[in-house]
Design a protein around this motif. Structure first.
Motif, short mmCIF file in Angstrom:
data_model
loop_
_atom_site.label_atom_id
_atom_site.label_comp_id
_atom_site.label_asym_id
_atom_site.label_seq_id
_atom_site.Cartn_x
_atom_site.Cartn_y
_atom_site.Cartn_z
N ILE A 6 0.87 -1.18 0.00
CA ILE A 6 0.00 0.00 0.00
C ILE A 6 0.91 1.23 0.00
CG2 ILE A 6 -1.69 1.32 1.36
CD1 ILE A 6 -2.79 -1.41 2.32
N ILE A 7 0.76 2.06 -1.02
CA ILE A 7 1.60 3.27 -1.10
C ILE A 7 0.75 4.47 -0.71
CG2 ILE A 7 3.17 4.60 -2.52
CD1 ILE A 7 3.23 2.40 -4.53
N GLY A 8 1.11 5.13 0.39
CA GLY A 8 0.35 6.29 0.88
C GLY A 8 -0.62 5.83 1.93
N PHE A 9 -0.58 6.50 3.10
CA PHE A 9 -1.36 6.00 4.23
C PHE A 9 -2.25 7.09 4.81
CE2 PHE A 9 -1.22 3.30 8.31
CZ PHE A 9 -2.03 2.33 7.76
N GLY A 10 -3.28 7.47 4.04
CA GLY A 10 -4.33 8.34 4.54
C GLY A 10 -5.56 7.47 4.78
N GLY A 109 -3.12 10.08 -2.29
CA GLY A 109 -3.85 11.32 -2.01
C GLY A 109 -3.48 12.46 -2.95
N ALA A 110 -3.65 13.66 -2.44
CA ALA A 110 -3.38 14.86 -3.22
C ALA A 110 -2.65 15.87 -2.35
CB ALA A 110 -4.71 15.46 -3.71
N SER A 111 -1.98 16.81 -3.00
CA SER A 111 -1.27 17.87 -2.25
C SER A 111 -1.86 19.21 -2.61
CB SER A 111 0.21 17.88 -2.63
OG SER A 111 0.82 16.69 -2.22
N GLY A 278 -9.04 6.81 -3.45
CA GLY A 278 -8.95 8.10 -2.76
C GLY A 278 -8.63 9.26 -3.69
N ASP A 279 -8.06 10.32 -3.10
CA ASP A 279 -7.86 11.58 -3.82
C ASP A 279 -6.88 11.50 -4.98
OD1 ASP A 279 -9.54 12.61 -1.92
OD2 ASP A 279 -8.22 14.25 -1.32
N CYS A 280 -6.11 10.41 -5.06
CA CYS A 280 -5.14 10.30 -6.16
C CYS A 280 -5.77 9.68 -7.39
CB CYS A 280 -3.92 9.48 -5.73
SG CYS A 280 -4.33 7.77 -5.40
C1 LIG Z 1 -9.28 21.59 4.79
C2 LIG Z 1 -9.95 20.38 4.18
C3 LIG Z 1 -11.31 20.19 4.40
C4 LIG Z 1 -11.96 19.08 3.87
N1 LIG Z 1 -13.29 18.93 4.11
C5 LIG Z 1 -13.92 17.83 3.67
C6 LIG Z 1 -15.31 17.64 3.96
O1 LIG Z 1 -15.96 18.47 4.61
N2 LIG Z 1 -15.91 16.49 3.53
C7 LIG Z 1 -15.22 15.54 2.82
O2 LIG Z 1 -15.81 14.51 2.46
N3 LIG Z 1 -13.91 15.69 2.51
C8 LIG Z 1 -13.25 16.82 2.91
N4 LIG Z 1 -11.92 16.99 2.61
C9 LIG Z 1 -11.26 15.98 1.73
C10 LIG Z 1 -10.82 14.70 2.46
O3 LIG Z 1 -10.12 15.06 3.62
C11 LIG Z 1 -9.97 13.86 1.50
O4 LIG Z 1 -10.77 13.56 0.37
C12 LIG Z 1 -9.45 12.55 2.08
O5 LIG Z 1 -8.88 12.74 3.33
C13 LIG Z 1 -8.44 11.90 1.11
O6 LIG Z 1 -7.84 10.77 1.68
P1 LIG Z 1 -6.70 9.97 0.88
O7 LIG Z 1 -6.34 8.79 1.72
O8 LIG Z 1 -7.09 9.74 -0.51
O9 LIG Z 1 -5.47 11.00 0.79
P2 LIG Z 1 -4.48 11.67 1.89
O10 LIG Z 1 -5.17 11.90 3.17
O11 LIG Z 1 -3.88 12.83 1.17
O12 LIG Z 1 -3.38 10.54 2.15
C14 LIG Z 1 -2.39 10.20 1.22
C15 LIG Z 1 -1.07 10.00 1.92
O13 LIG Z 1 -0.10 9.47 1.01
C16 LIG Z 1 1.16 10.13 1.20
N5 LIG Z 1 1.97 10.00 0.00
C17 LIG Z 1 1.93 10.76 -1.11
N6 LIG Z 1 2.84 10.33 -2.02
C18 LIG Z 1 3.49 9.28 -1.45
C19 LIG Z 1 4.52 8.42 -1.91
N7 LIG Z 1 5.08 8.54 -3.11
N8 LIG Z 1 4.96 7.44 -1.07
C20 LIG Z 1 4.41 7.30 0.16
N9 LIG Z 1 3.42 8.09 0.63
C21 LIG Z 1 2.94 9.07 -0.17
C22 LIG Z 1 0.71 11.56 1.50
O14 LIG Z 1 1.73 12.32 2.11
C23 LIG Z 1 -0.48 11.32 2.44
O15 LIG Z 1 -0.03 11.17 3.76
C24 LIG Z 1 -11.23 18.10 3.10
C25 LIG Z 1 -9.86 18.29 2.89
C26 LIG Z 1 -9.22 19.43 3.40
C27 LIG Z 1 -7.76 19.63 3.13
#
Ligand SMILES: Cc1cc2nc3c(=O)[nH]c(=O)nc-3n(C[C@H](O)[C@H](O)[C@H](O)COP(=O)(O)OP(=O)(O)OC[C@H]3O[C@@H](n4cnc5c(N)ncnc54)[C@H](O)[C@@H]3O)c2cc1C
Length: 423
Positions: A6-10, A109-111, A278-280
């Motif tokens: 698993i690459i990326g831990f959100g 995820g996304a940045s 997720g966001d990616c």
């Molecule tokens: C201020 C704010 C408010 C929000 N409000 C809402 C809301 O009200 N309702 C809602 O539904 N959603 C909301 N969201 C969106 C929601 O938080 C995201 O959609 C969700 O958290 C995405 O999760 P994820 O696991 O896809 O990504 P992320 O949480 O971004 O996790 C991905 C992880 O992977 C890591 N990563 C990246 N590249 C690599 C790599 N090459 N190797 C290893 N690790 C890596 C990243 O650093 C990160 O830690 C909000 C977001 C923000 C910023």
């Protein structure tokens, strides 16, 4: 033995790991995270800034040590994966070594996007996405010296930063390059009400303002200079102009990527054994029938679960989602369900406004988009109805939904409008 990576831990990565472990107790699960702390909830960062929650509450699944033990994972901390070779089924690690997998999830995820402009790295210029971003802003505000703040980007993240500033008594200006707030999800008419309500709370607004660069003033403040020459000076400047999926490391991997990783309903990519969540990624969106990047907490969790189950040998699908944007700020709710850009002049429009609510809905053959202000407790019900009618516009409206909407003061005309094709 199934070797899962698993690459990326959100949220997406965590939910995938939990689900994979549920279905395959013997799998070797390697997690690669570029962070040294547990998965955080980006939605909670601004709540931490204003002191509504403790630091630990930003990490809903616990610390990396706790998760590692609970789910039986091998977590590689501070390890940003730099490449993926689908032919040899290996990933590249920052120290130049490679690691093998049988099934792999991309959940990076996304940045927050900060354009490469002059002054973008000045002290007091910040973004809002990570737990570290929240810590940075909280420290600034708790220092008690910040009197004025400029937020660039009148959308979901920017508005939460505005809330943090206003609640700390900071004089706040919100600017955006578009002609109105929430421009990708709000009708112009909805935004007019949003603007009025923001101005009543003392927030200064300026639209049609494209950021050019940022300058340091002699008194220590900073100035955002717009492409039209207008200058906005403040103690701090938040840049909240959108996000970019973290997919650059997949270049040359053969994985199909548009804005994000393209996935099917099982969260599989174009290559066997490789999943995205997720966001990616870009997954199925019900209204356009196309794949879109919809950055929502629910999507990240659900897609992670589906990918985790499939990597563990099950067959699960993600039914897709509608475009959804919701903002809760300063005791105010705005939600948009569906695609505002799909609406045309010839479509039917429903509009209702009173002191509490503003509702604007548009339909062609089917419902296309609903904007609502002030309806926080009913957003889930209306979203479910939107998806239900979109998938089958002959569907019956259930009595529980009708009662809920009536009890919460929705006019009968709205219930009639969204259920118009029902028999
Ligand atoms: C201020 C704010 C408010 C929000 N409000 C809402 C809301 O009200 N309702 C809602 O539904 N959603 C909301 N969201 C969106 C929601 O938080 C995201 O959609 C969700 O958290 C995405 O999760 P994820 O696991 O896809 O990504 P992320 O949480 O971004 O996790 C991905 C992880 O992977 C890591 N990563 C990246 N590249 C690599 C790599 N090459 N190797 C290893 N690790 C890596 C990243 O650093 C990160 O830690 C909000 C977001 C923000 C910023």
């Amino acid at each position: 033995m199934n070797k899962i990576a698993i690459i990326g831990f959100g949220a997406a990565g965590y939910c995938a790991a939990a689900e994979a472990r549920k279905w395959d107790p013997d799998a070797l699960i390697d997690v690669y995270t570029d962070a040294g702390r547990g998965p955080y909830n980006p939605m909670l960062t601004t709540y931490y800034v204003k002191g509504a929650i403790d630091y630990e509450a930003m990490f809903p699944f616990g610390s990396l040590d706790e998760i590692e033990e609970r789910l039986g994972l091998c977590i590689h901390r501070n390890t940003a994966v730099t490449g993926l070779d689908a032919e040899t089924k290996t990933i590249c690690l920052p120290d130049g070594t490679k690691a093998a997998y049988d099934n792999i999830l991309i959940s990076t995820g996304a940045s927050a996007f900060v354009p490469p402009i002059q002054g973008g790295d000045l002290p007091g210029v910040f973004k809002m996405r990570t737990a570290e971003d929240g810590v940075y802003l909280k420290k600034l505000l708790d220092g008690g010296k910040i009197r004025s703040g400029l937020v660039v980007g009148a959308s979901w993240v920017g508005i939460k930063v505005v809330e943090d500033l206003v609640e700390q008594g900071v004089d706040c200006t919100l600017v955006d390059g578009a002609d109105w707030a929430f421009s990708i999800a709000a009708f112009r008419q909805t935004a007019q009400r949003v603007h009025r309500d923001l101005e009543k709370k003392g927030i200064k607004l300026a639209f049609g303002q494209m950021l050019s660069h940022i300058e340091q003033e002699e008194d220590g403040r900073i100035t955002a200079v717009m492409k039209n020459g207008r200058r906005f000076t403040a103690d701090i400047i938040a840049i909240c102009i959108g996000v970019r999926p973290n997919v650059a490391f997949l270049k040359d991997s053969g994985i199909a990527v548009n804005r994000g990783v393209l996935v099917d309903e099982r969260m599989g990519t174009n290559l066997p054994g490789i999943y995205g969540a997720g966001d990616c990624c870009e997954a199925y969106e019900i209204q356009s029938g196309e794949r879109k990047n919809i950055g929502l907490w629910f999507n990240a969790r659900k897609q992670g679960e589906v990918a985790g189950a499939n990597m563990a040998g099950k067959r699960k699908a993600f039914g897709g989602n509608a475009l959804l944007n919701l903002a809760h700020y300063l005791d105010y709710d705005f939600i948009s369900i569906g695609d505002v850009a799909s609406c045309r002049d010839e479509d039917q429009v429903y509009e209702y406004e009173d002191d509490r609510y503003y509702i604007r809905a548009v339909r062609g053959e089917k419902l296309k988009c609903i904007n609502m202000i002030g309806t926080g407790e009913s957003n889930g019900v209306v979203k479910s109805l939107f998806i239900k009618y979109f998938e089958n516009n002959q569907a019956e409206m259930d009595m529980a939904s009708i009662c809920h909407l009536k009890e919460n003061g929705f006019p009968d005309s709205f219930i009639d409008f969204i259920g118009r094709d029902q028999h």
